[in-house]
Design an enzyme around this catalytic site. Structure first.
Site, PDB file in Angstrom:
ATOM      1  N   VAL A 226       0.876  -1.170   0.000  1.00 42.85           N
ATOM      2  CA  VAL A 226       0.000   0.000   0.000  1.00 42.85           C
ATOM      3  C   VAL A 226       0.914   1.222   0.000  1.00 42.85           C
ATOM      4  CG1 VAL A 226      -1.704   1.296   1.334  1.00 42.85           C
ATOM      5  CG2 VAL A 226      -1.808  -1.186   1.266  1.00 42.85           C
ATOM      6  N   VAL A 227       0.595   2.184  -0.859  1.00 47.57           N
ATOM      7  CA  VAL A 227       1.414   3.395  -0.915  1.00 47.57           C
ATOM      8  C   VAL A 227       0.555   4.558  -0.428  1.00 47.57           C
ATOM      9  CG1 VAL A 227       2.738   4.934  -2.418  1.00 47.57           C
ATOM     10  CG2 VAL A 227       2.763   2.466  -2.824  1.00 47.57           C
TER      11      VAL A 227
ATOM     12  N   ASP B 167      10.543  -6.601 -12.823  1.00 45.16           N
ATOM     13  CA  ASP B 167       9.098  -6.371 -12.954  1.00 45.16           C
ATOM     14  C   ASP B 167       8.899  -5.073 -13.752  1.00 45.16           C
ATOM     15  OD1 ASP B 167       6.386  -6.772 -12.687  1.00 45.16           O
ATOM     16  OD2 ASP B 167       6.257  -5.876 -10.682  1.00 45.16           O
TER      17      ASP B 167
HETATM   18  P1  ADP Z   1       3.318  -2.286  -6.082  1.00 47.45           P
HETATM   19  O1  ADP Z   1       4.189  -3.379  -5.576  1.00 47.45           O
HETATM   20  O2  ADP Z   1       1.984  -2.247  -5.437  1.00 47.45           O
HETATM   21  O3  ADP Z   1       3.254  -2.273  -7.588  1.00 47.45           O
HETATM   22  P2  ADP Z   1       4.630   0.227  -6.396  1.00 47.45           P
HETATM   23  O4  ADP Z   1       5.931   0.613  -5.811  1.00 47.45           O
HETATM   24  O5  ADP Z   1       4.623  -0.035  -7.873  1.00 47.45           O
HETATM   25  O6  ADP Z   1       4.024  -0.955  -5.576  1.00 47.45           O
HETATM   26  O7  ADP Z   1       3.606   1.406  -6.110  1.00 47.45           O
HETATM   27  C1  ADP Z   1       2.293   1.348  -6.540  1.00 47.45           C
HETATM   28  C2  ADP Z   1       1.875   2.627  -7.153  1.00 47.45           C
HETATM   29  O8  ADP Z   1       2.047   3.660  -6.219  1.00 47.45           O
HETATM   30  C3  ADP Z   1       2.691   3.005  -8.341  1.00 47.45           C
HETATM   31  O9  ADP Z   1       2.169   2.497  -9.525  1.00 47.45           O
HETATM   32  C4  ADP Z   1       2.634   4.485  -8.307  1.00 47.45           C
HETATM   33  O10 ADP Z   1       1.479   4.947  -8.976  1.00 47.45           O
HETATM   34  C5  ADP Z   1       2.503   4.804  -6.854  1.00 47.45           C
HETATM   35  N1  ADP Z   1       3.826   5.128  -6.300  1.00 47.45           N
HETATM   36  C6  ADP Z   1       4.728   4.309  -5.774  1.00 47.45           C
HETATM   37  N2  ADP Z   1       5.795   4.937  -5.328  1.00 47.45           N
HETATM   38  C7  ADP Z   1       5.583   6.220  -5.603  1.00 47.45           C
HETATM   39  C8  ADP Z   1       6.315   7.391  -5.377  1.00 47.45           C
HETATM   40  N3  ADP Z   1       7.537   7.383  -4.804  1.00 47.45           N
HETATM   41  N4  ADP Z   1       5.788   8.563  -5.766  1.00 47.45           N
HETATM   42  C9  ADP Z   1       4.588   8.591  -6.359  1.00 47.45           C
HETATM   43  N5  ADP Z   1       3.842   7.543  -6.579  1.00 47.45           N
HETATM   44  C10 ADP Z   1       4.322   6.354  -6.208  1.00 47.45           C
HETATM   45 MG    MG Z   2       4.252  -1.679  -9.105  1.00 45.23          MG
END
Ligand code: ADP
Ligand code: MG
Length: 558
Positions: free
Chosen positions: A300-301, A449
């Site tokens: 979760v972000v 990935d």
């Molecule tokens: P997951 O393993 O769920 O794919 P991600 O690292 O790809 O995790 O993050 C999911 C989404 O969150 C990304 O597609 C992006 O849209 C958003 N996100 C992740 N990290 C950032 C960041 N540092 N700044 C802005 N958006 C982010």
């Molecule tokens: Mg991702």
């Protein structure tokens, strides 16, 4: 009197010589010849005529009918009776089966006979009342009782006219809350309660017992009310179904609770995570938690505002935090701690020699922490190599704080959804190609990935994110992962209409610097496998050599 039969007896009978009770009815024949020595052998034309054993003595009718004689006879009889009673007192046989007296009962005791008859009638009457009660009550939950109209039964059989008995646990019974009530625990299955015989099946008793049990043997959260106070009698049937319902409700409640827990875990913000976030806010790393950017399969972000650590009291003793330069906008990436996702990911980490030894010793939760740690290390490497990617701020267990790619809480769009001009598209491809090369050769990493979903478009350039699963080229499946990345990128930019985008094999060769012949799919893949095996062998001898062999072979091919 004239019509009375003339009885001829030869002597006045005494109690001692009476062969049969005087009360027995003996028909004496009129005018018959009295047998000698016995008043009781009737004279009859067919009887014995000249039996020498009998001596007859004539007695007048007046003698026979005399009141005095009758009294004498009665007196003698009574005396005999009382003598018998004294030496062999009559024990009333109380072993009555179903109200039926045994055949060998002493029927000479009129009182006892009367009592037995009365008991039988009472019992029948009570049974009639029970039937009436049942008819009136039928399925009603509140029973009407005819108890006040019941006859006192002296004897009662252990008739089972109640519902099937409830099965109780031994320990439940031991602490039976109804122990202050009449207990029916005798071997006979009944006890005397005053004059009343009460069996364990007594509807009232078991009804009250059931009510008492409601409060004590049901789950605590089951609201029973003061059923005991209102003297409600619950039949076993109702008690059983209530109990069943109560426990079913309890299980359902537990399931809902678990689901709720699982739900928060699904969204990664479980109790432990919340605690860590609170601490980060307390220490000034995070100024405020704003909103969710993404809920993915594995993480979760959440968007947060960076705090001012230096100004925070609690961080004064923490050098690591005092030196932090926290961007104004950050994200916290919280790795999910559910095991189903962990299973899918472990192939990336368990064969990564950097984590191999630790992987074996760790429990699943610790392995999730390793995912966050892995992403942190990879991002740091990328940043060092100048790849556009988030900057790591802090790692706490399964939570990674990093810089936000976007503006004013608006995350940068993914390449998948970014609206780009043709030039931007071309530029994007070139950037991605360059990133992949740097990642491979300088960072010694393969994204593993890589796709349009993990590349963001921000400030006119491509940013690479989501590198927790990234591996070194020496990883036993590293080259396969690289080929897959190349396939995704080639396909995406080709579909986007970017010209001169190479196919996946060509792109693979270009990124890795290897020159695997492009003859056919099978031989390309087997060549990759051979390289992977030799890289893995070298990986056992140390990281440098492993990555060297791949870059070396790439230079040799050139
Ligand atoms: P997951 O393993 O769920 O794919 P991600 O690292 O790809 O995790 O993050 C999911 C989404 O969150 C990304 O597609 C992006 O849209 C958003 N996100 C992740 N990290 C950032 C960041 N540092 N700044 C802005 N958006 C982010
Ligand atoms: Mg991702």
């Amino acid at each position: 009197m004239a019509s009375s039969p003339e009885v001829v007896i030869n002597e006045i009978p005494t109690t001692s010589n009476l062969p049969i009770p005087v009360t027995s009815k003996i028909k004496l024949q009129k005018g018959s010849k009295t047998p000698p020595n016995s008043p009781w052998i009737p004279t009859s034309p067919w009887g014995l005529k000249d039996n020498k054993e009998f001596s007859y003595k004539n007695t007048s009718f007046e003698d026979v009918m005399s009141e005095q004689l009758a009294n004498q006879l009665q007196l003698a009889e009574d005396r005999k009776q009382s003598a018998d009673d004294f030496s062999n007192p009559v024990e009333p046989d109380l072993d009555i089966d179903g109200g039926e007296a045994h055949e060998n009962e002493d029927t000479s005791n009129d009182l006892l006979i009367a009592q037995l008859l009365q008991a039988k009638m009472d019992k029948e009457y009570n049974q009639y009342l029970t039937r009436q009660e049942n008819t009136v009550n039928q399925n009603s939950k509140v029973r009407l009782s005819y108890t006040n109209y019941r006859m006192d039964e002296i004897f009662s059989s252990d008739d089972d006219d109640s519902d099937t008995e409830v099965e109780y646990d031994a320990d439940t019974d031991a602490q039976d809350p109804s122990s202050n009530m009449l207990q029916v625990k005798s071997d006979k299955g009944y006890v005397m309660f005053g004059k009343e015989v009460v069996t364990k099946h007594d509807l009232e008793i078991s009804g009250r017992k059931n009510t008492a049990r409601l409060e004590d043997s049901f789950p605590v959260e089951f609201k029973t009310g003061d059923a005991r106070g209102m003297d409600i009698q619950l039949s076993n049937k109702i008690y059983n179904s209530l109990k069943k319902h109560a426990y079913a409700e309890q299980r359902r409640g537990q399931r809902l609770h678990e689901e709720k827990e699982h739900y928060t875990a699904e969204h990664a913000v479980d109790e432990k995570t919340r605690l860590i976030l609170h601490r980060l806010v307390d220490r000034g790393v995070i100024a405020s938690v704003n909103g969710v950017v993404s809920i993915g399969k594995e993480a979760v972000v959440i968007h947060v505002d960076g705090g001012d650590v230096i100004g925070s009291d609690s961080s004064k003793n923490n050098d690591e935090m005092q030196n932090l330069l926290i961007p104004a906008e950050c994200v916290v990436k919280i790795y999910k701690t559910t095991l189903n996702e962990f299973k899918a990911r472990d192939k990336y980490i368990k064969d990564d020699y950097r984590f191999k030894d630790r992987f074996k010793k760790l429990n699943p939760r610790k392995i999730i922490h390793m995912w966050a740690e892995k992403e942190m290390h990879n991002l740091n490497r990328m940043n060092e190599a100048g790849i556009a990617c988030p900057q790591v701020v802090l790692l706490r267990k399964h939570i990674l704080v990093m810089s936000f790619i976007g503006h004013d809480q608006q995350p940068a769009p993914k390449l998948k959804s970014a609206i780009l001009s043709t030039t931007q598209k071309k530029s994007a491809y070139e950037q991605v190609l360059s990133m992949m090369k740097t990642l491979y050769h300088e960072c010694k990493l393969i994204h593993a990935d890589l796709s349009e979903f993990n590349l963001l478009w921000h400030d006119g350039k491509v940013w690479m994110i989501d590198v927790s699963q990234s591996v070194e080229p020496s990883h036993p499946h590293g080259l396969e992962f690289l080929l897959r990345d190349c396939y995704n990128i080639s396909k995406f930019f080709t579909n986007l209409g970017v010209k001169d985008v190479p196919g996946s094999y060509q792109l693979f060769n270009e990124v890795s610097g290897l020159d695997i012949p492009l003859s056919d799919d099978a031989s390309f893949r087997s060549a990759i496998e051979v390289l992977q095996n030799s890289a893995e062998e070298h990986a056992h001898q140390g990281r440098r050599k492993a990555s060297e062999i791949l870059t070396q072979s790439a230079t040799e091919k050139k």
